[in-house]
Scaffold this motif. Structure first.
Motif, PDB file in Angstrom:
ATOM      1  N   GLU A  59     -55.224  76.760   3.400  1.00 28.14           N
ATOM      2  CA  GLU A  59     -56.408  75.903   3.380  1.00 28.14           C
ATOM      3  C   GLU A  59     -57.550  76.585   4.118  1.00 28.14           C
ATOM      4  O   GLU A  59     -57.366  77.157   5.190  1.00 28.14           O
ATOM      5  CB  GLU A  59     -56.050  74.577   4.083  1.00 28.14           C
ATOM      6  N   ASP A  68     -57.617  66.709   1.894  1.00 26.51           N
ATOM      7  CA  ASP A  68     -57.778  68.103   1.455  1.00 26.51           C
ATOM      8  C   ASP A  68     -57.782  68.154  -0.065  1.00 26.51           C
ATOM      9  O   ASP A  68     -56.861  67.642  -0.714  1.00 26.51           O
ATOM     10  CB  ASP A  68     -56.630  68.963   1.992  1.00 26.51           C
ATOM     11  N   ASP A  79     -58.478  62.873   7.348  1.00 23.54           N
ATOM     12  CA  ASP A  79     -58.589  64.167   6.670  1.00 23.54           C
ATOM     13  C   ASP A  79     -58.059  64.033   5.247  1.00 23.54           C
ATOM     14  O   ASP A  79     -56.995  63.445   5.013  1.00 23.54           O
ATOM     15  CB  ASP A  79     -57.777  65.228   7.427  1.00 23.54           C
ATOM     16  N   THR A  99     -53.202  71.690   6.615  1.00 21.78           N
ATOM     17  CA  THR A  99     -52.917  70.816   7.744  1.00 21.78           C
ATOM     18  C   THR A  99     -53.714  69.527   7.572  1.00 21.78           C
ATOM     19  O   THR A  99     -54.887  69.584   7.194  1.00 21.78           O
ATOM     20  CB  THR A  99     -53.351  71.494   9.060  1.00 21.78           C
ATOM     21  N   ILE A 100     -53.062  68.393   7.817  1.00 19.99           N
ATOM     22  CA  ILE A 100     -53.802  67.124   7.876  1.00 19.99           C
ATOM     23  C   ILE A 100     -54.164  66.958   9.343  1.00 19.99           C
ATOM     24  O   ILE A 100     -53.462  66.303  10.119  1.00 19.99           O
ATOM     25  CB  ILE A 100     -52.945  65.977   7.306  1.00 19.99           C
ATOM     26  N   GLU A 101     -55.244  67.654   9.732  1.00 21.93           N
ATOM     27  CA  GLU A 101     -55.479  67.946  11.141  1.00 21.93           C
ATOM     28  C   GLU A 101     -56.134  66.835  11.924  1.00 21.93           C
ATOM     29  O   GLU A 101     -56.104  66.840  13.146  1.00 21.93           O
ATOM     30  CB  GLU A 101     -56.286  69.244  11.267  1.00 21.93           C
TER      31      GLU A 101
HETATM   32 CA   LIG Z   1     -56.982  69.760   6.185  1.00 27.99          CA
END
Ligand SMILES: [Ca+2]
Ligand SMILES: [Ca+2]
Ligand SMILES: [Ca+2]
Ligand SMILES: [Ca+2]
Length: 711
Positions: free
Chosen positions: A134, A164, A162, A156-158
């Motif tokens: 990503e 993506d 979030d 990453t679902i940071e």
């Molecule tokens: Ca992300």
């Protein structure tokens, strides 16, 4: 130190204060706790560079241990002291994974070895297709990151909310499989109490939803999507609750290849070729092939790749079985239609449709004993089985939905030991808990006679020893079907310079724990090896004969729970590692043999050697416990630590303490049980590093020694 969330949530100053007062003095040095790997997948036949993040410093780490064969890794980040000449706190570094062309895809465990011993376990996904990581700014549809397929999409679902987006182009109609691994990569992370619940959505280039999937394998989705037209499309990834965390990584394998979810029959005999049905996404209904699992595969769950026309499949779960294997045939939905059940035997069946009920019949004489087990969810079957035994009047005599396997739960069903109350034709009924069904609702019903025996688990996935010092590893027995005999322990594969004194688990239905005490030669450098632990025992079978059983202990990784509890998760390997940087170097006792008369006490004087400059609190104990839960107690039954008479808290650089043991008046005689004195240093609220003494052999004299004979 992370505070327990339950206390933080109260917002009460008093509660916070209580925690701060309880707060143990932190260790000077801790092993690194691995948190996340970005990207979280590496490609077969390639070298991939990744970033590893941890809690506690990885400075000085030199090597990486990876489970299985065909995957190696090295540390790329140079280890340089800061301008002040001090070690930097290194909580992020670069690793390079190299995967052989013939390495089996799937998830591998890895860990770092360094001056503080072995890190906690990290996990890496080994994938067939190129890795795409990503990039920033992919949070809205219009900014979808362009990707080329096939690919392994990593991100990453940071943060909270979030989302993506990834954009791909199809030049012709296609069926694509999207296999997401995210939540399943988080079970073994030491310090990640909240886990991701990923959701995949496929959208047209203008944003309309074409397909979505949420939970296939635990919270992780597997999505198969047919695209009837060429064009631009979007893959959207987010947490189903819009939550986020900097360590919530994912790897999504996207390809047009078939994705096998199950085979039927699910149980196969080692080395025997037969025709099997292959079930999965983009696998035509009714696909069959000839398959023979390798003859040397050990009985139990195994992963194999099937020879599909397009090449080897994704790894698929099967049960390698040594019992006679049979299959479900014809109508068996009611007790009167029940199919005869062979005992002992392994019967392979399936909930073919919703509301399917499978009935199997067996004749039993009053007092005859049976053991039944359904293996399904452990092998990623869609089935959540529930099993019942009915008598000839249709009365439900017993039922099992979910079980425990060692210290952890499983959705599979088992009736370990069941005795027929009368001469009768009984019916065993199996169905899905929610009465669902389908091609991949496969199972194996194992019907056997209950046999005394035991399983073993290791309390930790790593034993860390200071050069010149000792450290304990605890082994816990899960006794089955009345086995109450003694279990003798052994350890194999020790690192060079390390020796082991293997103890025993004393006889007794409630005696569960034994220990292996490792000792490292002085001056050993950092390093480590995987060590295998086994236990052996003489077991008396129902027919009166005695057989020796040898069981390999399953390692468990320690994890910590919301609120500060300590828990366990199964892991693939146990490592014994040398830690030149240890807070407690050695624990010396004034005795190696100790005899305690029933009703009397005995004292052990303890002196610890602290690392230079380490003055923080050290706690002595002979029972391994946390928040009053006991994880290992190797003392003879009836012998306890007299806390009031002991001096176990060593503060402000103190080095001397003592432990007083007392034996209850009715303590049974025991000869030379291996025990040790532990010296704990708290790393945080839950975890501690533990040094041990050399063995202290405890004897309780008495007229007749406790029976150690098999039963
Ligand atoms: Ca992300
Ligand atoms: Ca989900
Ligand atoms: Ca059926
Ligand atoms: Ca169940």
């Amino acid at each position: 130190m992370p505070l327990p969330c339950s206390l933080l949530r109260t917002g009460s100053l008093a509660a916070l204060f209580a925690v701060l007062l309880l707060r143990p003095a932190a260790a000077q040095t801790s092993y690194p706790m691995l948190m996340s790997l970005k990207p979280t997948a590496v490609q077969v036949g390639a070298t991939t560079e990744v970033t590893l993040e941890s809690r506690y410093s990885m400075f000085g780490c030199k090597s990486v241990l990876v489970s299985g064969t065909g995957v190696t890794a090295e540390i790329v980040t140079p280890m340089e002291l800061g301008k002040d000449g001090k070690e930097p706190k290194l909580e992020s570094l670069k690793l390079k994974f190299t995967v052989a062309a013939d390495a089996v895809p799937g998830v591998r465990d890895f860990r770092l070895l360094g001056p503080t011993g072995a890190s906690t376990i990290g996990q890496v996904v080994v994938a067939v297709d190129p890795i795409i990581a990503e990039e920033k700014d992919n949070d809205v549809l219009e900014k979808g990151q362009p990707i080329t397929l096939p690919a392994t999409v990593c991100g990453t679902i940071e943060k909270a909310e979030d989302v993506d987006f990834f954009r791909f182009t199809l030049t012709e109609p296609a069926t694509l499989q999207f296999h997401c691994r995210a939540m399943r990569l988080e079970d073994r992370i030491h310090d990640l109490q909240a886990h991701v619940d990923p959701l995949l959505t496929i959208r047209s280039s203008t944003g309309s939803v074409i397909a979505a999937a949420d939970n296939t394998y635990a919270a992780d989705p597997l999505l198969s999507c047919r695209f009837d037209r060429a064009g631009d499309y979007l893959l959207e990834v987010r947490d189903s609750r819009y939550q986020g965390n900097p360590h919530w990584t994912y790897a999504i394998e996207v390809s047009s290849r078939p994705f096998v979810t199950a085979v039927s029959p699910l149980a196969l005999a080692p080395g025997a070729a037969r025709s099997i049905e292959v079930i999965g996404q983009n696998v035509p209904t009714g696909t069959r092939l000839e398959f023979a699992p390798a003859a040397d595969l050990a009985p139990g769950p195994q992963r194999v790749r099937l020879p599909l026309a397009v090449g080897p499949s994704n790894p698929v779960n099967i049960l390698i079985e040594t019992l006679p294997i049979s299959e479900e045939t014809g109508e068996n939905n009611t007790p009167s239609q029940a199919q005869p059940l062979q005992v002992p035997g392994a019967l392979c069946g399936r909930m073919e449709t919703a509301a399917d009920v499978d009935c199997f019949a067996f004749e039993a004489k009053k007092g005859e004993a049976f053991a039944f087990e359904v293996v399904a969810r452990r092998l990623d079957s869609a089935l959540d089985p529930i099993m019942a035994i009915l008598n000839d009047k249709g009365a439900r005599l017993t039922e099992s939905d979910d079980i425990r396997i060692g210290p952890r739960g499983s959705q599979d069903a088992a009736i370990d030991s069941w005795t027929a109350p009368a001469d009768c034709r009984y019916v065993l009924e199996i169905r899905d808990l929610h009465l669902r069904g389908g091609a991949d609702f496969v199972y194996v019903l194992r019907a056997t006679r209950p046999e005394p025996g035991f399983d073993l688990v290791l309390d930790s996935d790593k034993t860390i020893i200071a050069p010149g010092g000792c450290a304990p590893l605890f082994v816990r027995a899960f006794r089955k079907n009345g086995f109450d005999g003694e279990i003798t322990l052994a350890a194999e594969g020790l690192p060079e310079g390390v020796t082991a004194s293997a103890g025993r688990i004393l006889p007794g239905a409630k005696t569960l724990d034994g220990s292996i005490l490792f000792e490292a030669a002085a001056g050993l450098p950092a390093g480590g090896r995987e060590v295998a632990v086994t236990g052996r025992a003489q077991v008396k079978l129902p027919d009166g004969s005695v057989t020796e059983k040898i069981v390999r202990a399953r390692p468990m990784q320690e994890i910590y729970m919301p609120g500060g509890g300590r828990s366990h998760f199964y892991s693939d390997q146990h490592v014994v590692a040398i830690a030149p940087q240890s807070d407690v170097v050695a624990v010396k006792l004034d005795a190696t043999e100790l005899s305690i008369e029933p009703g009397k006490t005995a004292q052990i004087d303890v002196e610890i050697t602290r690392a230079e400059g380490f003055t923080q609190n050290v706690t002595l104990d002979m029972v391994f416990q946390h928040l009053s839960q006991i994880y290992a107690n190797t003392l003879p039954p009836g012998v306890t630590v007299d806390a009031k008479a002991s001096k176990t808290l060593l503060t402000a650089g103190e080095t001397k303490g003592h432990v007083v043991l007392k034996a209850a008046p009715d303590t049974a005689a025991v000869e030379r049980q291996q025990c040790c004195v532990m010296a704990h240093v708290s790393i945080n609220f839950v975890m501690k590093s533990t040094a041990g003494s050399k063995p202290v052999w405890i004897t309780v004299p008495g007229a007749a020694p406790a029976p150690a004979a098999a039963k």
